[in-house]
Design a protein around this motif. Structure first.
Motif, mmCIF file in Angstrom:
data_model
loop_
_atom_site.group_PDB
_atom_site.id
_atom_site.type_symbol
_atom_site.label_atom_id
_atom_site.label_comp_id
_atom_site.label_asym_id
_atom_site.label_seq_id
_atom_site.Cartn_x
_atom_site.Cartn_y
_atom_site.Cartn_z
ATOM 1 N N LYS A 5 0.835 -1.206 0.000
ATOM 2 C CA LYS A 5 0.000 0.000 0.000
ATOM 3 C C LYS A 5 0.871 1.257 0.000
ATOM 4 O O LYS A 5 0.588 2.227 -0.708
ATOM 5 C CB LYS A 5 -0.926 0.013 1.211
ATOM 6 N N SER A 6 1.941 1.230 0.795
ATOM 7 C CA SER A 6 2.851 2.379 0.856
ATOM 8 C C SER A 6 3.498 2.633 -0.501
ATOM 9 O O SER A 6 3.598 3.776 -0.955
ATOM 10 C CB SER A 6 3.916 2.138 1.924
ATOM 11 N N TRP A 8 2.343 1.689 -3.438
ATOM 12 C CA TRP A 8 1.294 2.116 -4.374
ATOM 13 C C TRP A 8 0.967 3.597 -4.165
ATOM 14 O O TRP A 8 0.813 4.336 -5.132
ATOM 15 C CB TRP A 8 0.050 1.260 -4.193
ATOM 16 N N ASP A 9 0.872 4.026 -2.919
ATOM 17 C CA ASP A 9 0.610 5.441 -2.626
ATOM 18 C C ASP A 9 1.735 6.324 -3.191
ATOM 19 O O ASP A 9 1.473 7.406 -3.717
ATOM 20 C CB ASP A 9 0.505 5.659 -1.110
ATOM 21 N N SER A 10 2.966 5.854 -3.075
ATOM 22 C CA SER A 10 4.106 6.617 -3.594
ATOM 23 C C SER A 10 4.033 6.744 -5.114
ATOM 24 O O SER A 10 4.291 7.809 -5.675
ATOM 25 C CB SER A 10 5.425 5.945 -3.196
ATOM 26 N N VAL A 12 1.325 6.629 -6.967
ATOM 27 C CA VAL A 12 0.230 7.559 -7.280
ATOM 28 C C VAL A 12 0.693 9.006 -7.118
ATOM 29 O O VAL A 12 0.394 9.869 -7.955
ATOM 30 C CB VAL A 12 -0.985 7.276 -6.376
ATOM 31 N N LYS A 13 1.443 9.284 -6.055
ATOM 32 C CA LYS A 13 1.965 10.636 -5.834
ATOM 33 C C LYS A 13 2.909 11.057 -6.960
ATOM 34 O O LYS A 13 2.883 12.208 -7.418
ATOM 35 C CB LYS A 13 2.689 10.700 -4.495
#
Length: 427
Positions: A5-6, A8-10, A12-13
């Motif tokens: 998740k971490s 994936w969030d990175s 996306v950013k």
């Protein structure tokens, strides 16, 4: 699951940063096209006559590609900067300039500055590039004349050169300074300071390297995921800035030089650096190609022109293995550029002197061992320009004065690899 998740969030950013960069880039171009051009035209005209004296590809040391000024492209850039916009949004996309039909293409700037009759002109557009240099040059020429801008360019480049030296010392990388200096000699800062065309890759390469060195202490104290995201962001933004400002000169220098700095900063880390270097390179490529693609998409939507098709056609041509006159060998192109760039007695002398300085100045630490992975990675980074020449054979073969500086990556990384070997074995 939390790690996934971490990550994936990175990602996306990073995508958001890329998309927002394209929007901001276009808004900045539109904004500078609203500037009045009377003062800009006058300030450029105050010194542009020098191009008549020097001609389009002035060379001040015969036989040395590093001494060729690309006045032709500089005149093209200044023609775009001086163009009086009537539609800032459309002009920011198409990037028009006057072309005098009875004059050589690179002399059209002087025709416009001399107020030649406009009924003998056409409008040249160059939409596939961002032309982000206008965001810098249009405001500068509102206040500074031609000579002021040239001297300022040289001064800022020198300041950045010294800043890199100081940051290398601050980060305990002093043994690698000879490698950095030899690269700068090979690049020939005297020529780069006199050319607008050659400057963007210089600034982007060194600025990215300086940021890595400045953030080294802070980033090293971060958790791995945050450090990972920070490094990827730096390389993504480097690719974005390259696409925005550069005219396809020596683009892989903006990847290779920061990569060498990154590897040197992490020389004592035990992580899989080769995989990290691959990820950083991919992120740089995404920023570079992504930002370029945004121009084609945004530009096509605004202008209703098929900029995407024009860009693809030019990419196909520039990556081909033929020129207008002949069929060329991709490997032969690599060899040709190596000969044009390296087979000069002064360069051999400088490299030998650097090797001697490194051998004498660096001593062995007790119980140290050779870091084979570190040395291998530096050698592989040095091969990046050769791969670029192989892929972009047409462009590389036709423009050695532009692309040869990519070999600065080879000079810097291979001398750094020698230094690394000396640091481990004789330090």
């Amino acid at each position: 699951m939390k790690l996934f998740k971490s990550r994936w969030d990175s990602i996306v950013k990073l995508v958001i940063i890329l998309v927002v960069s394209g929007i901001i880039g276009m808004l900045l171009l539109v904004a500078v096209y609203y500037l009045p051009t009377d003062k800009i035209k006058s300030n450029i005209g105050s010194g542009a006559y020098v191009y008549l004296q020097e001609t389009s590809e002035f060379q001040y040391a015969d036989g040395y590609v590093s001494t060729i000024l690309d006045n032709c492209t500089d005149q093209l850039m200044l023609s775009k900067v001086a163009y009086p916009s009537t539609n800032p949004v459309l002009d920011a996309v198409r990037v028009p300039s006057y072309v005098y039909k009875d004059s050589a293409y690179d002399m059209s700037l002087l025709g416009y500055l001399n107020d030649n009759q406009h009924n003998n002109t056409g409008i040249d557009t160059y939409a596939r590039y961002w032309h982000g240099y206008q965001v810098i040059l249009r405001p500068l020429f509102e206040f500074l004349n031609f000579s002021d801008v040239m001297i300022l360019n040289q001064a800022v480049q020198m300041i950045l050169f010294v800043a890199m030296l100081l940051l290398l010392v601050k980060n305990d990388l002093s043994p690698y300074i000879p490698a950095y200096i030899v690269m700068m000699i090979f690049w020939n800062s005297a020529t780069m300071g006199m050319s607008l065309q050659y400057s963007p890759c210089y600034y982007i390469s060194l600025l990215a390297s300086c940021v890595l060195l400045i953030l080294n202490k802070q980033v090293s104290n971060m958790m791995y995921e945050k450090r990972w995201f920070c490094d990827l962001t730096i390389f993504l933004v480097t690719g974005v800035l390259l696409a925005y400002f550069d005219f396809l000169t020596y683009p892989v220098a903006t990847l290779g030089i920061p990569l060498v700095i990154w590897v040197l900063i992490h020389r004592d880390k035990e992580n899989d650096k080769l995989w990290e270097v691959v990820r950083l390179s991919i992120c740089w490529a995404v920023g570079y190609l992504g930002m370029w693609s945004e121009k084609w998409i945004i530009g096509s939507l605004i202008s209703k022109d098929n900029i995407i098709a024009d860009a693809i056609a030019n990419i196909t041509n520039r990556t081909s293995s033929h020129t207008d006159q002949e069929q060329i060998s991709r490997i032969g192109t690599v060899v040709y550029l190596m000969k044009r760039a390296f087979v000069k007695k002064p360069y051999f002398i400088v490299i030998i002197l650097a090797l001697v300085v490194i051998a004498i100045s660096v001593r062995r630490k007790p119980k140290s061992s050779v870091n084979h992975e570190q040395i291998l990675i530096l050698i592989l980074i040095g091969c990046i320009p050769l791969i670029w020449y192989f892929i972009a054979a047409n462009h590389s073969y036709e423009h050695p004065r532009l692309v040869y500086r990519a070999l600065g990556v080879l000079v810097f990384s291979w001398l750094a690899a020698f230094t690394e070997w000396k640091c481990e074995v004789h330090k």
